[in-house]
Design a protein around this motif. Structure first.
Motif, PDB file in Angstrom:
ATOM      1  N   PRO A   1      14.815  -6.054  -8.041  1.00  8.49           N
ATOM      2  CA  PRO A   1      16.166  -5.665  -8.488  1.00  8.49           C
ATOM      3  C   PRO A   1      17.017  -5.065  -7.370  1.00  8.49           C
ATOM      4  CG  PRO A   1      14.486  -4.225  -9.448  1.00  8.49           C
ATOM      5  CD  PRO A   1      13.769  -5.313  -8.699  1.00  8.49           C
ATOM      6  N   ALA A   2      16.394  -4.362  -6.433  1.00 16.13           N
ATOM      7  CA  ALA A   2      17.095  -3.812  -5.278  1.00 16.13           C
ATOM      8  C   ALA A   2      16.538  -4.501  -4.035  1.00 16.13           C
ATOM      9  CB  ALA A   2      16.865  -2.304  -5.186  1.00 16.13           C
ATOM     10  N   PRO A   3      17.285  -4.512  -2.933  1.00 14.79           N
ATOM     11  CA  PRO A   3      16.756  -5.123  -1.713  1.00 14.79           C
ATOM     12  C   PRO A   3      15.484  -4.409  -1.231  1.00 14.79           C
ATOM     13  CG  PRO A   3      19.123  -4.766  -1.515  1.00 14.79           C
ATOM     14  CD  PRO A   3      18.671  -4.060  -2.750  1.00 14.79           C
ATOM     15  N   VAL A   4      14.439  -5.194  -0.996  1.00 15.76           N
ATOM     16  CA  VAL A   4      13.158  -4.678  -0.521  1.00 15.76           C
ATOM     17  C   VAL A   4      12.730  -5.528   0.677  1.00 15.76           C
ATOM     18  CG1 VAL A   4      10.733  -4.260  -1.094  1.00 15.76           C
ATOM     19  CG2 VAL A   4      12.483  -3.914  -2.829  1.00 15.76           C
ATOM     20  N   HIS A   5      12.264  -4.861   1.728  1.00 14.65           N
ATOM     21  CA  HIS A   5      11.772  -5.539   2.919  1.00 14.65           C
ATOM     22  C   HIS A   5      10.317  -5.143   3.107  1.00 14.65           C
ATOM     23  CE1 HIS A   5      15.781  -6.842   4.177  1.00 14.65           C
ATOM     24  NE2 HIS A   5      16.149  -5.744   3.551  1.00 14.65           N
ATOM     25  N   ALA A   6       9.509  -6.087   3.554  1.00  9.15           N
ATOM     26  CA  ALA A   6       8.081  -5.833   3.731  1.00  9.15           C
ATOM     27  C   ALA A   6       7.712  -5.851   5.205  1.00  9.15           C
ATOM     28  CB  ALA A   6       7.267  -6.882   2.978  1.00  9.15           C
ATOM     29  N   LEU A   7       6.770  -4.994   5.558  1.00  9.81           N
ATOM     30  CA  LEU A   7       6.207  -4.999   6.897  1.00  9.81           C
ATOM     31  C   LEU A   7       4.725  -4.677   6.803  1.00  9.81           C
ATOM     32  CD1 LEU A   7       6.016  -1.729   8.204  1.00  9.81           C
ATOM     33  CD2 LEU A   7       8.411  -2.036   7.654  1.00  9.81           C
ATOM     34  N   ARG A   8       3.979  -5.089   7.817  1.00 10.88           N
ATOM     35  CA  ARG A   8       2.537  -4.820   7.886  1.00 10.88           C
ATOM     36  C   ARG A   8       2.290  -3.982   9.137  1.00 10.88           C
ATOM     37  NH1 ARG A   8      -1.262  -7.496   5.208  1.00 10.88           N
ATOM     38  NH2 ARG A   8       0.083  -9.303   4.985  1.00 10.88           N
ATOM     39  N   LEU A   9       1.563  -2.874   8.942  1.00 12.94           N
ATOM     40  CA  LEU A   9       1.307  -1.961  10.046  1.00 12.94           C
ATOM     41  C   LEU A   9       0.279  -2.539  11.005  1.00 12.94           C
ATOM     42  CD1 LEU A   9       1.197   1.447   8.140  1.00 12.94           C
ATOM     43  CD2 LEU A   9       3.160   0.274   9.171  1.00 12.94           C
TER      44      LEU A   9
ATOM     45  N   GLU B   1       6.352   8.558   6.424  1.00 12.43           N
ATOM     46  CA  GLU B   1       5.502   8.081   5.333  1.00 12.43           C
ATOM     47  C   GLU B   1       4.386   7.148   5.796  1.00 12.43           C
ATOM     48  OE1 GLU B   1       7.153   7.157   1.551  1.00 12.43           O
ATOM     49  OE2 GLU B   1       8.823   8.551   1.837  1.00 12.43           O
ATOM     50  N   ILE B   2       4.555   6.490   6.927  1.00 14.60           N
ATOM     51  CA  ILE B   2       3.480   5.608   7.396  1.00 14.60           C
ATOM     52  C   ILE B   2       2.543   6.307   8.373  1.00 14.60           C
ATOM     53  CG2 ILE B   2       4.840   3.515   7.035  1.00 14.60           C
ATOM     54  CD1 ILE B   2       5.162   3.350  10.123  1.00 14.60           C
TER      55      ILE B   2
ATOM     56  N   THR C   1      -1.890  -2.102   6.507  1.00 16.58           N
ATOM     57  CA  THR C   1      -1.209  -1.665   5.288  1.00 16.58           C
ATOM     58  C   THR C   1       0.127  -2.381   5.171  1.00 16.58           C
ATOM     59  OG1 THR C   1      -2.227   0.533   5.386  1.00 16.58           O
ATOM     60  CG2 THR C   1      -0.216   0.339   4.085  1.00 16.58           C
ATOM     61  N   VAL C   2       0.396  -2.907   3.989  1.00 19.50           N
ATOM     62  CA  VAL C   2       1.692  -3.523   3.713  1.00 19.50           C
ATOM     63  C   VAL C   2       2.613  -2.432   3.178  1.00 19.50           C
ATOM     64  CG1 VAL C   2       2.940  -5.196   2.287  1.00 19.50           C
ATOM     65  CG2 VAL C   2       0.734  -5.804   3.298  1.00 19.50           C
ATOM     66  N   VAL C   3       3.793  -2.350   3.776  1.00 19.19           N
ATOM     67  CA  VAL C   3       4.780  -1.351   3.390  1.00 19.19           C
ATOM     68  C   VAL C   3       5.995  -2.075   2.839  1.00 19.19           C
ATOM     69  CG1 VAL C   3       6.224   0.556   4.186  1.00 19.19           C
ATOM     70  CG2 VAL C   3       3.980   0.168   5.243  1.00 19.19           C
ATOM     71  N   HIS C   4       6.435  -1.664   1.650  1.00 17.43           N
ATOM     72  CA  HIS C   4       7.683  -2.169   1.098  1.00 17.43           C
ATOM     73  C   HIS C   4       8.734  -1.088   1.273  1.00 17.43           C
ATOM     74  CE1 HIS C   4       6.176  -5.576  -1.746  1.00 17.43           C
ATOM     75  NE2 HIS C   4       5.850  -5.764  -0.484  1.00 17.43           N
ATOM     76  N   VAL C   5       9.871  -1.465   1.820  1.00 19.66           N
ATOM     77  CA  VAL C   5      10.961  -0.534   2.078  1.00 19.66           C
ATOM     78  C   VAL C   5      12.140  -0.939   1.195  1.00 19.66           C
ATOM     79  CG1 VAL C   5      12.483   0.464   3.809  1.00 19.66           C
ATOM     80  CG2 VAL C   5      10.175  -0.266   4.461  1.00 19.66           C
ATOM     81  N   VAL C   6      12.472  -0.066   0.245  1.00 22.08           N
ATOM     82  CA  VAL C   6      13.621  -0.289  -0.626  1.00 22.08           C
ATOM     83  C   VAL C   6      14.826   0.291   0.094  1.00 22.08           C
ATOM     84  CG1 VAL C   6      14.624   0.157  -2.900  1.00 22.08           C
ATOM     85  CG2 VAL C   6      12.129   0.011  -2.639  1.00 22.08           C
ATOM     86  N   THR C   7      15.858  -0.534   0.268  1.00 19.67           N
ATOM     87  CA  THR C   7      17.016  -0.058   1.022  1.00 19.67           C
ATOM     88  C   THR C   7      18.303  -0.675   0.507  1.00 19.67           C
ATOM     89  OG1 THR C   7      18.012   0.141   3.207  1.00 19.67           O
ATOM     90  CG2 THR C   7      16.670  -1.811   2.812  1.00 19.67           C
ATOM     91  N   THR C   8      19.360   0.112   0.552  1.00 22.72           N
ATOM     92  CA  THR C   8      20.678  -0.373   0.164  1.00 22.72           C
ATOM     93  C   THR C   8      21.629  -0.450   1.361  1.00 22.72           C
ATOM     94  OG1 THR C   8      21.232   1.899  -0.469  1.00 22.72           O
ATOM     95  CG2 THR C   8      20.534   0.415  -2.236  1.00 22.72           C
ATOM     96  N   ASP C   9      21.167  -0.027   2.526  1.00 25.31           N
ATOM     97  CA  ASP C   9      22.006  -0.086   3.733  1.00 25.31           C
ATOM     98  C   ASP C   9      22.164  -1.543   4.164  1.00 25.31           C
ATOM     99  OD1 ASP C   9      23.176   0.017   6.256  1.00 25.31           O
ATOM    100  OD2 ASP C   9      22.000   1.734   6.905  1.00 25.31           O
TER     101      ASP C   9
ATOM    102  N   GLY D   1       0.832  -1.186   0.000  1.00 29.44           N
ATOM    103  CA  GLY D   1       0.000   0.000   0.000  1.00 29.44           C
ATOM    104  C   GLY D   1       0.871   1.242   0.000  1.00 29.44           C
ATOM    105  N   ILE D   2       2.088   1.103   0.532  1.00 27.47           N
ATOM    106  CA  ILE D   2       3.061   2.189   0.598  1.00 27.47           C
ATOM    107  C   ILE D   2       4.423   1.605   0.223  1.00 27.47           C
ATOM    108  CG2 ILE D   2       4.259   3.833   2.112  1.00 27.47           C
ATOM    109  CD1 ILE D   2       1.761   3.833   3.905  1.00 27.47           C
ATOM    110  N   THR D   3       5.164   2.340  -0.580  1.00 25.49           N
ATOM    111  CA  THR D   3       6.549   1.974  -0.857  1.00 25.49           C
ATOM    112  C   THR D   3       7.422   3.142  -0.411  1.00 25.49           C
ATOM    113  OG1 THR D   3       5.953   0.589  -2.732  1.00 25.49           O
ATOM    114  CG2 THR D   3       8.238   1.341  -2.633  1.00 25.49           C
ATOM    115  N   VAL D   4       8.400   2.836   0.428  1.00 29.84           N
ATOM    116  CA  VAL D   4       9.329   3.839   0.935  1.00 29.84           C
ATOM    117  C   VAL D   4      10.669   3.589   0.266  1.00 29.84           C
ATOM    118  CG1 VAL D   4      10.481   4.756   2.982  1.00 29.84           C
ATOM    119  CG2 VAL D   4       8.112   3.961   3.135  1.00 29.84           C
ATOM    120  N   ASP D   5      11.141   4.567  -0.498  1.00 30.77           N
ATOM    121  CA  ASP D   5      12.424   4.414  -1.187  1.00 30.77           C
ATOM    122  C   ASP D   5      13.538   4.958  -0.305  1.00 30.77           C
ATOM    123  OD1 ASP D   5      14.552   4.129  -2.879  1.00 30.77           O
ATOM    124  OD2 ASP D   5      13.769   5.447  -4.446  1.00 30.77           O
ATOM    125  N   GLY D   6      14.323   4.043   0.230  1.00 27.38           N
ATOM    126  CA  GLY D   6      15.447   4.414   1.076  1.00 27.38           C
ATOM    127  C   GLY D   6      16.776   4.181   0.393  1.00 27.38           C
TER     128      GLY D   6
END
Length: 103
Positions: A77-85, A35-36, A43-51, A15-20
């Motif tokens: 293609p990039a690391p993505v982590h999912a969480l549910r609020l 953002e949340i 809501t499912v949140v996908h967090v794009v992160t390179t850290d 529902g939300i994608t956070v580009d980190g």
């Protein structure tokens, strides 16, 4: 093909994608919290992160706040982590989302 399991992060569209991309987890958590804010429970949140610390920091942050860490999202293609609020998150400080409670 095997259907995704209920807790599988690929089972639900975000529902939300956070580009980190390019952010350290400290800055990423500031962006994620902003953002949340106000998003509905579930809501499912996908967090794009390179850290490289994100696979440790995001589950720890979810545990601290009560949100549900779903895990890495496969096939991206990039690391993505999912969480549910969650409906009842523990509040964090706006300027320091790695601390719970008021300032």
């Amino acid at each position: 093909m095997t259907p995704p399991l209920p807790g599988d992060p690929s089972a639900a569209a975000p529902g939300i994608t956070v580009d980190g991309t390019g952010l350290l987890c400290v800055t990423l958590l500031l962006r994620l919290r902003a953002e949340i804010d106000g998003a509905p429970p579930g809501t499912v949140v996908h967090v794009v992160t390179t850290d490289p610390a994100a696979p440790l920091d995001l589950p720890a942050w979810c545990h601290m706040t009560g949100h549900h860490y779903l895990g890495p999202v496969p096939g991206t293609p990039a690391p993505v982590h999912a969480l549910r609020l969650t409906a009842t998150p523990r509040p964090t400080r706006p300027d320091a989302p790695w601390h719970t409670g008021p300032r």
